[in-house]
Design a protein around this motif. Sequence first.
Motif, PDB file in Angstrom:
ATOM      1  N   ASN A 133       0.331  42.905  45.416  1.00 22.88           N
ATOM      2  CA  ASN A 133       1.380  43.693  46.055  1.00 22.88           C
ATOM      3  C   ASN A 133       1.826  42.994  47.330  1.00 22.88           C
ATOM      4  O   ASN A 133       1.097  42.160  47.885  1.00 22.88           O
ATOM      5  CB  ASN A 133       0.886  45.109  46.377  1.00 22.88           C
ATOM      6  CG  ASN A 133       1.972  46.150  46.201  1.00 22.88           C
ATOM      7  OD1 ASN A 133       3.113  45.909  46.556  1.00 22.88           O
ATOM      8  ND2 ASN A 133       1.614  47.297  45.655  1.00 22.88           N
ATOM      9  N   GLY A 140      -1.761  50.511  44.277  1.00 21.76           N
ATOM     10  CA  GLY A 140      -0.541  50.486  45.068  1.00 21.76           C
ATOM     11  C   GLY A 140      -0.818  50.240  46.522  1.00 21.76           C
ATOM     12  O   GLY A 140      -0.714  51.122  47.357  1.00 21.76           O
ATOM     13  N   ASN A 158       0.874  49.005  48.608  1.00 20.42           N
ATOM     14  CA  ASN A 158       2.046  49.332  49.422  1.00 20.42           C
ATOM     15  C   ASN A 158       1.981  50.751  49.942  1.00 20.42           C
ATOM     16  O   ASN A 158       2.754  51.134  50.805  1.00 20.42           O
ATOM     17  CB  ASN A 158       3.318  49.138  48.601  1.00 20.42           C
ATOM     18  CG  ASN A 158       4.332  48.293  49.343  1.00 20.42           C
ATOM     19  OD1 ASN A 158       4.063  47.782  50.404  1.00 20.42           O
ATOM     20  ND2 ASN A 158       5.509  48.165  48.774  1.00 20.42           N
TER      21      ASN A 158
END
Lengths: 111, 114
Positions: B56, A95, A97
């Motif tokens: 991402n 992730g 982010n």
Amino acid sequence: LAKTTQPISMDSYEGQEVNITCSHNNIATNDYITWYQQFPSQGPRFIIQGYKTKVTNEVASLFIPADRKSSTLSLPRVSLSDTAVYYCLVGVGTGANNLFFGTGTRLTVIP
Amino acid sequence: EAGVTQSPTHLIKTRGQQVTLRCSPISGHTSVYWYQQALGLGLQFLLWYDEGEERNRGNFPPRFSGRQFPNYSSELNVNALELEDSALYLCASSRIGFNTGELFFGEGSRLTVL
């Protein structure tokens, strides 16, 4: 998502120990805590990383309490060349982010 | 061992133009990350590539795009440039998708949009 909070700025005299604290109340079980240093117009540079308790390397120490909701970067005997922005980063895994650099702490070392 | 290299180091564009920034990761690193840093501000995550795939993306409009090549180098493309795109664009690489390891940053490409 783990988000970090740091003081915006700090001043210190040469030769003193500087402690910069980062709050990360929503840190996840698998998150690691990483600190970076950035000089003007340069990319950040890795300083230290930890998961819990204390980590020490040749340039700094990182203190992480048991609840891991905060961490403290300790710079021993700072010099003028330590004047920079210090970022606390919390994240893990795929992730990206979750890679919050936050606002950073601008440390100014005074002669 | 060579670090992360970025090109160009500086460039000036005008509104509405397009720009391509390039990044070569450290040898052996498969992940590349792009960040935007406006003057005096923190780093904003743009894109993450690993093994040639976009893994991402940060909160940026679609005119910010990129790709990663088989040799793991990467390009960041920005279309229809706006004044607020003026910033230092930083590329970083890591050995695998970010886990516990550190990011190695390049010196950045400073873009000025007039």
